[in-house]
Enzyme design. Structure first.
Site, PDB file in Angstrom:
ATOM      1  N   LYS A   9      31.473  37.428  31.469  1.00 31.43           N
ATOM      2  CA  LYS A   9      31.306  36.720  32.745  1.00 31.43           C
ATOM      3  C   LYS A   9      32.075  37.429  33.858  1.00 31.43           C
ATOM      4  O   LYS A   9      31.511  37.747  34.912  1.00 31.43           O
ATOM      5  CB  LYS A   9      31.822  35.274  32.595  1.00 31.43           C
ATOM      6  N   ASN A  10      33.355  37.674  33.630  1.00 38.57           N
ATOM      7  CA  ASN A  10      34.178  38.153  34.746  1.00 38.57           C
ATOM      8  C   ASN A  10      33.894  39.604  35.145  1.00 38.57           C
ATOM      9  O   ASN A  10      34.252  40.022  36.232  1.00 38.57           O
ATOM     10  CB  ASN A  10      35.670  37.908  34.454  1.00 38.57           C
TER      11      ASN A  10
ATOM     12  N   CYS B  25      37.389  27.199  39.180  1.00 39.41           N
ATOM     13  CA  CYS B  25      37.962  26.087  38.414  1.00 39.41           C
ATOM     14  C   CYS B  25      39.245  25.596  39.074  1.00 39.41           C
ATOM     15  O   CYS B  25      40.029  26.401  39.575  1.00 39.41           O
ATOM     16  CB  CYS B  25      38.287  26.546  36.992  1.00 39.41           C
TER      17      CYS B  25
ATOM     18  N   ARG C 103      45.531  29.144  43.559  1.00 40.52           N
ATOM     19  CA  ARG C 103      44.768  30.391  43.592  1.00 40.52           C
ATOM     20  C   ARG C 103      44.637  31.013  44.996  1.00 40.52           C
ATOM     21  O   ARG C 103      43.532  31.162  45.529  1.00 40.52           O
ATOM     22  CB  ARG C 103      43.382  30.192  42.948  1.00 40.52           C
TER      23      ARG C 103
ATOM     24  N   ASP D  16      43.025  32.550  29.956  1.00 39.19           N
ATOM     25  CA  ASP D  16      41.727  31.921  29.696  1.00 39.19           C
ATOM     26  C   ASP D  16      41.553  31.487  28.243  1.00 39.19           C
ATOM     27  O   ASP D  16      40.622  30.752  27.925  1.00 39.19           O
ATOM     28  CB  ASP D  16      40.577  32.881  30.068  1.00 39.19           C
TER      29      ASP D  16
ATOM     30  N   ARG E 241      29.009  27.232  32.838  1.00 38.77           N
ATOM     31  CA  ARG E 241      29.316  28.272  33.832  1.00 38.77           C
ATOM     32  C   ARG E 241      29.688  29.582  33.150  1.00 38.77           C
ATOM     33  O   ARG E 241      29.497  30.647  33.720  1.00 38.77           O
ATOM     34  CB  ARG E 241      30.513  27.842  34.685  1.00 38.77           C
TER      35      ARG E 241
HETATM   36  N1  EPU Z   1      47.550  35.257  42.972  1.00 43.89           N
HETATM   37  C1  EPU Z   1      48.223  35.118  44.170  1.00 43.89           C
HETATM   38  N2  EPU Z   1      47.684  35.721  45.280  1.00 43.89           N
HETATM   39  C2  EPU Z   1      46.535  36.419  45.240  1.00 43.89           C
HETATM   40  C3  EPU Z   1      45.865  36.574  44.015  1.00 43.89           C
HETATM   41  C4  EPU Z   1      46.395  35.973  42.898  1.00 43.89           C
HETATM   42  O1  EPU Z   1      49.254  34.474  44.238  1.00 43.89           O
HETATM   43  O2  EPU Z   1      46.114  36.916  46.293  1.00 43.89           O
HETATM   44  C5  EPU Z   1      48.088  34.659  41.744  1.00 43.89           C
HETATM   45  C6  EPU Z   1      47.175  33.548  41.204  1.00 43.89           C
HETATM   46  O3  EPU Z   1      47.476  32.301  41.799  1.00 43.89           O
HETATM   47  C7  EPU Z   1      47.512  33.574  39.732  1.00 43.89           C
HETATM   48  C8  EPU Z   1      47.747  35.052  39.453  1.00 43.89           C
HETATM   49  O4  EPU Z   1      48.078  35.636  40.718  1.00 43.89           O
HETATM   50  O5  EPU Z   1      48.700  32.906  39.493  1.00 43.89           O
HETATM   51  C9  EPU Z   1      46.599  35.799  38.844  1.00 43.89           C
HETATM   52  O6  EPU Z   1      45.403  35.573  39.562  1.00 43.89           O
HETATM   53  P1  EPU Z   1      44.196  36.597  39.559  1.00 43.89           P
HETATM   54  O7  EPU Z   1      43.934  36.984  40.958  1.00 43.89           O
HETATM   55  O8  EPU Z   1      44.449  37.655  38.546  1.00 43.89           O
HETATM   56  O9  EPU Z   1      43.008  35.680  39.040  1.00 43.89           O
HETATM   57  P2  EPU Z   1      41.540  35.636  39.585  1.00 43.89           P
HETATM   58  O10 EPU Z   1      41.078  36.986  39.958  1.00 43.89           O
HETATM   59  O11 EPU Z   1      41.406  34.550  40.573  1.00 43.89           O
HETATM   60  C10 EPU Z   1      40.410  36.104  37.272  1.00 43.89           C
HETATM   61  C11 EPU Z   1      39.402  35.408  36.424  1.00 43.89           C
HETATM   62  C12 EPU Z   1      40.019  34.153  35.831  1.00 43.89           C
HETATM   63  C13 EPU Z   1      41.251  34.538  35.027  1.00 43.89           C
HETATM   64  C14 EPU Z   1      42.227  35.355  35.890  1.00 43.89           C
HETATM   65  C15 EPU Z   1      43.411  35.880  35.129  1.00 43.89           C
HETATM   66  C16 EPU Z   1      37.342  35.971  37.551  1.00 43.89           C
HETATM   67  C17 EPU Z   1      36.177  35.519  38.343  1.00 43.89           C
HETATM   68  N3  EPU Z   1      38.255  35.052  37.255  1.00 43.89           N
HETATM   69  O12 EPU Z   1      40.762  35.176  38.293  1.00 43.89           O
HETATM   70  O13 EPU Z   1      39.046  33.628  34.957  1.00 43.89           O
HETATM   71  O14 EPU Z   1      41.911  33.378  34.590  1.00 43.89           O
HETATM   72  O15 EPU Z   1      41.541  36.475  36.475  1.00 43.89           O
HETATM   73  O16 EPU Z   1      43.015  36.674  34.082  1.00 43.89           O
HETATM   74  O17 EPU Z   1      37.422  37.123  37.164  1.00 43.89           O
HETATM   75  C18 EPU Z   1      37.940  31.954  33.734  1.00 43.89           C
HETATM   76  O18 EPU Z   1      37.128  32.815  33.375  1.00 43.89           O
HETATM   77  O19 EPU Z   1      37.981  30.803  33.220  1.00 43.89           O
HETATM   78  C19 EPU Z   1      38.895  32.275  34.794  1.00 43.89           C
HETATM   79  C20 EPU Z   1      39.549  31.344  35.478  1.00 43.89           C
END
Ligand code: EPU
Length: 416
Positions: A22-23, A116, A121, A304, A396
């Site tokens: 998915k990601n 989610c 985030r 995850d 999803r």
């Molecule tokens: N964070 C910040 N500022 C930012 C970006 C992130 O503070 O600008 C913090 C977030 O709040 C969190 C951490 O950094 O505490 C990591 O967030 P990250 O940006 O890595 O997560 P994401 O890109 O929003 C993706 C996956 C998530 C998965 C995370 C961590 C996608 C679409 N989503 O999210 O997947 O949990 O990386 O591996 O790629 C899921 O599939 O169920 C899911 C939530």
């Protein structure tokens, strides 16, 4: 509202084939915008998040063909227009479109992305990347307007190895003038998949999969294709199912290195796993020991998988702990597990699960995608019937979950 209904406590045997990640897919679809020609993405999972991304792409003017997990995208007629709030809010990955549009058309406008509800985030690291590359960012409430005359390569340090910020910065830097370095980049396999796709189009990205990624900008990107890597979180979810109910259950089409942390933690608890090149064979453990989990970026234990693993921990002897270091609100599933008879306690960022406790079928609610997966596993091991409400969260991210589990002997159905 969809419901998943499970009659629990049936041994599972046979093969479960893992779909595309998915990601990865959610980043590969917007990356298509950067190309000057058609691109093809194969091994695309059948999940509703992919459909939502395809809808945004079509809204922007792309032509899209889809057949049996292969999508062909022609981005030639795309226009950079505002992505309305109801679309932006559909999923987290919607903001990858903002980066792709900024990269190619030098302007984009959208709203705070959805996803989610597992924590606040923020997107500050993505915006910091845009600004470093020379873009102006105007924030009005939850609306973001970004534009630039010229995007110029820069040295960027991410305050945390964010997957989203790494993808977004890659998408913009690929077409910026000169060299960009992303320091403290996310190392997730999905980042390697997206960098490979962009390199296949003619981009010049080195170091994806490590914490320093160097990108030399290029003007044009040509026709290319990419295969989506297997979904390591889907694989991990079924490996946990197998650890509780498997009789020689085979999880196939996996990259074992991508699920190494889970394999090692399951083995530490007493599960017997036979790992091969692209599949593993798992049998239900006899005596399971409690374990401690701390979520971290790759190659650490993935956040995850902590929710699906929580159900496994209800069957381990003693007190298991989950320390969630990424999201402040990713324990809502434990309240639902408690309804089914588990002994749980949450103390800020730590969840404690005391086992073993038999689980009983109940009516429960999926509050998010992986929390929903936790409840599917709970329903599979519980005595009696479990009804999971709001099952659309699960659809999803898990391709054909009901059919895949039925194939190996589960009594599970969905009511739409
Ligand atoms: N964070 C910040 N500022 C930012 C970006 C992130 O503070 O600008 C913090 C977030 O709040 C969190 C951490 O950094 O505490 C990591 O967030 P990250 O940006 O890595 O997560 P994401 O890109 O929003 C993706 C996956 C998530 C998965 C995370 C961590 C996608 C679409 N989503 O999210 O997947 O949990 O990386 O591996 O790629 C899921 O599939 O169920 C899911 C939530």
């Amino acid at each position: 509202m969809s419901k998943i209904i499970i009659e629990g406590n049936h041994e599972l045997t046979g093969k479960i084939n893992i779909s595309g990640a998915k990601n990865s897919t959610l980043a590969l679809i917007p990356a298509a915008i950067l190309c000057d020609d058609e691109v093809t993405i194969t091994n695309v999972p059948e999940i509703s998040d992919t459909k939502a991304m395809e809808e945004i792409l079509t809204y922007l003017g792309a032509k899209l063909k889809e057949e049996k997990g292969i999508i062909t995208i022609d981005p030639k007629n795309i226009e950079s227009k505002e992505i309305p709030e109801e679309i932006s809010r559909k999923l987290r990955a919607s903001y990858y479109f903002m980066s792709a549009l900024l990269s190619k058309y030098k302007n984009a406008c959208m709203y705070f992305p959805g996803g989610c509800s597992i924590g606040s985030r923020p997107i500050d690291q993505t915006l910091k990347g845009y600004r470093a590359l020379g873009a102006t960012v105007i924030e009005e409430g939850n609306k973001y307007t970004v534009f630039a005359d010229k995007l110029i390569g820069a040295e960027i340090y991410l305050d945390m190895p964010s997957v989203g910020a790494t993808v977004n910065t890659l998408l913009v830097a690929v077409k910026a003038e000169g060299i960009t370095t992303i320091n403290n980049a996310a190392k997730e396999p999905e980042i390697v998949n997206i960098a490979t796709f962009l390199n296949n189009m003619g981009a010049n990205i080195k170091g994806a999969g490590t914490s320093i990624i160097k990108i030399e900008g290029v003007k044009n990107l040509h026709k290319a294709s990419i295969e989506v890597i297997p979904d390591r979180i889907e694989a991990g979810t079924y490996m946990i199912v197998a650890a509780l109910l498997g009789k020689d259950l085979i999880i196939e089409n996996i990259i074992p290195e991508h699920v190494e942390s889970l394999i090692l933690k399951l083995k530490e608890s007493g599960v017997k796993i036979n790992v091969n090149r692209d599949h593993c064979v798992i049998n239900k453990g006899d005596y399971l020991k409690s374990i401690k989990i701390k979520t971290l970026g790759f190659p650490g234990f993935p956040t995850d998988l902590q929710q699906p693993l929580a159900t496994f921990l209800t069957q381990c002897n003693g007190v298991s702990t989950i320390e969630e270091t990424l999201y402040e609100n990713r324990f809502k599933n434990l309240e639902q597990l408690e309804k089914m008879g588990s002994k749980v306690k949450v103390d800020v960022k730590k969840g404690y699960i005391t086992g073993p406790t038999p689980l009983k079928g109940k009516v429960v609610e999926a509050t998010d995608l992986r929390g929903g997966a936790c409840l599917v596993i709970a329903g599979l091991i519980a005595e009696g019937t479990t009804t999971i409400e709001n099952a659309e969260h699960i659809l999803r991210g898990y391709s054909n979950i009901v059919e895949k589990l039925q194939e190996v002997g589960a009594k599970i159905k969905i009511e739409q």
